[in-house]
Design an enzyme around this catalytic site. Structure first.
Site, PDB file in Angstrom:
ATOM      1  N   LYS A  60      46.191  15.483 -25.352  1.00 56.16           N
ATOM      2  CA  LYS A  60      45.492  16.159 -26.445  1.00 56.16           C
ATOM      3  C   LYS A  60      46.020  17.580 -26.584  1.00 56.16           C
ATOM      4  O   LYS A  60      46.262  18.262 -25.585  1.00 56.16           O
ATOM      5  CB  LYS A  60      43.981  16.173 -26.170  1.00 56.16           C
ATOM      6  CG  LYS A  60      43.126  16.765 -27.295  1.00 56.16           C
ATOM      7  CD  LYS A  60      41.663  16.729 -26.898  1.00 56.16           C
ATOM      8  CE  LYS A  60      40.770  17.322 -27.992  1.00 56.16           C
ATOM      9  NZ  LYS A  60      39.336  17.322 -27.596  1.00 56.16           N
ATOM     10  N   SER A 134      36.425  15.194 -30.871  1.00 56.94           N
ATOM     11  CA  SER A 134      37.652  15.811 -31.331  1.00 56.94           C
ATOM     12  C   SER A 134      38.908  15.172 -30.772  1.00 56.94           C
ATOM     13  O   SER A 134      40.015  15.490 -31.207  1.00 56.94           O
ATOM     14  CB  SER A 134      37.637  17.296 -30.974  1.00 56.94           C
ATOM     15  OG  SER A 134      37.592  17.489 -29.579  1.00 56.94           O
ATOM     16  N   SER A 158      33.395  14.697 -27.133  1.00 56.10           N
ATOM     17  CA  SER A 158      34.719  14.512 -27.731  1.00 56.10           C
ATOM     18  C   SER A 158      35.630  13.527 -27.016  1.00 56.10           C
ATOM     19  O   SER A 158      36.703  13.220 -27.518  1.00 56.10           O
ATOM     20  CB  SER A 158      35.439  15.866 -27.840  1.00 56.10           C
ATOM     21  OG  SER A 158      34.805  16.683 -28.794  1.00 56.10           O
TER      22      SER A 158
END
Length: 451
Positions: A60, A134, A158
């Site tokens: 990420k 996210s 997330s």
């Protein structure tokens, strides 16, 4: 491990798959094509093999990868990282190959992976819908088979929300379980990092490779009595499992498909011999603990950019609101969160695990953030974090577990929460569920975007 496939062959195969499928999904911000091939060739030449030897993993875009930008989902950072973050360093030390960096909304503010810099990231099961956020790019990449696993982060749900949207296993570990050095914390007491995977054992294996602390970490977790991989493979004792469908936020309605998934999972756990009981969990107001840490966390990350003029309009609005929450307020919010955790965690005095929904509805259509500002986006985010954010405030381990599919092929999910520091019990129960009702058996043969 069996040498039926070399690391180079596997990496080439995934790079071709990314090239073919990612234009429709937009899971990756950058694919490290040449570097990944070079790492794979080096792994094939290694005599010593770590637990993740030759396994391509994506990261990420909030974790540093040496020589690459850490964009936090935006366009305002222009200087590449000089070294790997601690989780990435540990992945490489375990033999993993870093194949690329995945999309996220700017600074991970929203449970929808959409941004001015990166556009929409789409759900492999239905590209008209969000993969959540996210860590949406991470989830889309793993669900579509573009990478073996991928790292996400969780400050309000997330990891778990994208796992639920994309039919994956996603464990938010105990606060302090994984070092995020060089940063001392992630969104103060709220955040941690970890993988999204297609199986419980994959998650456990990766956590065993990356967990542990450094002296610079603000939080630490108690050392477990067993490895996570051993826990995931162990049949649990008879567990006392509380079931609650009550959200922590007012006005959030649990939709029938997710309610049915919760009921079916409770029945499955009962059939496995566990003592499953419905409880009426009542949450105190979480906003005083969560909101100041959220705004403070975004402000801290935004302070690291070189081009603040390139921040999204929504983020600039977030930063303006953040002025109402000075550092002293964030310190108070952390302490208040500890007091709330003491109250909420009384459920584990009489129970080993808590079963809840992960999200109250099916993944919504892409474009959730189109044309709206920070406050409106926060309102749209509330239902998605209504079952997850409470465990960021408390710090407990919590995981989203696949719970079948709708007739239309969209994933369903439930959440298992453990007492503080007790990932082993959660992993054992999740592994048992997975074995009893194999998730792969309930999947459509191929996600629509991968046909």
């Amino acid at each position: 491990r069996t040498r039926q496939l070399s690391a180079l062959e596997l990496t080439q195969t995934l790079l071709h798959r990314i090239e073919r499928l990612d234009p429709a999904l937009n899971a990756f911000r950058i694919v490290l094509h040449d570097q990944a091939l070079a790492e794979a060739a080096a792994r094939d030449a290694d005599r010593e093999q770590g637990p993740l030897h030759g396994v391509p993993i994506a990261i990420k875009d909030e974790l540093d990868v040496a020589g690459q930008l850490t964009t936090f989902g935006g366009a305002a950072r222009t200087q590449a990282a000089g070294s790997d973050s601690e989780p990435v360093r540990r992945l490489r030390a375990a033999g993993a190959i870093i194949i690329g960096k995945t999309r996220m909304p700017e600074f991970g503010q929203w449970p929808f992976t959409e941004s001015a810099a990166g556009g929409y990231t789409r759900n492999p099961w239905d590209p008209t819908r969000t993969p959540g956020g996210s860590s949406g790019g991470t989830a889309a990449a793993v669900a579509a088979g573009l990478t073996a696993a991928a790292m996400g982060g969780d400050g309000g749900g997330s990891i778990r929300i994208p796992a639920a949207c994309c039919g994956l296993f996603g464990l938010k570990p105990q606060r302090g379980r994984v070092s995020i050095a060089p940063a001392p914390d992630l969104w103060h007491a709220l955040g941690t990092v970890g993988p999204l995977t297609r199986s419980v054992r994959d998650s456990a294996l990766i956590y065993d490779a990356i967990r542990g602390n450094l002296a610079t970490d603000r939080y630490t977790a108690r050392e477990p009595a067993t490895t996570f991989e051993q826990a995931a493979a162990t049949r649990p004792r008879t567990l006392r499992i509380a079931v609650s469908s009550r959200p922590s936020a007012r006005g959030v309605r649990l939709e029938p498909e997710q309610a049915a998934a919760l009921e079916r999972t409770a029945e499955a756990l009962t059939e496995l011999g566990h003592d499953v009981r419905t409880v009426e969990l009542r949450y105190p107001p979480l906003e005083p603990a969560f909101v100041p840490q959220f705004y403070g966390g975004v402000r801290d990350e935004a302070a690291t950019v070189e081009r603040p003029d390139l921040l999204e309009r929504r983020t600039k609005q977030t930063l303006a609101i953040a002025r109402a929450f000075p550092p002293v307020t964030q310190k108070w919010a952390v302490k208040h969160g500890e007091r709330l955790a003491a109250r909420i965690n009384t459920v584990f005095e009489d129970h080993d695990l808590l079963l809840t929904p992960t999200i109250p509805s099916l993944p919504r259509s892409v474009g959730a953030l189109d044309g709206i500002g920070s406050l409106h986006a926060s309102l749209r985010a509330v239902p998605y974090v209504a079952y997850t954010a409470v465990w960021n405030v408390c710090g407990n381990p919590a995981a989203s577990i696949p719970a079948g599919f709708t007739p239309g092929g969209l994933p369903l999910a439930v959440q298992l929460v453990a007492a503080p520091h007790d990932e082993p019990t959660l992993l054992a129960a999740a592994g048992q569920l997975e074995k009893a009702r194999p998730w792969a058996d309930r999947r459509p043969p191929t996600p629509p975007a991968c046909a």
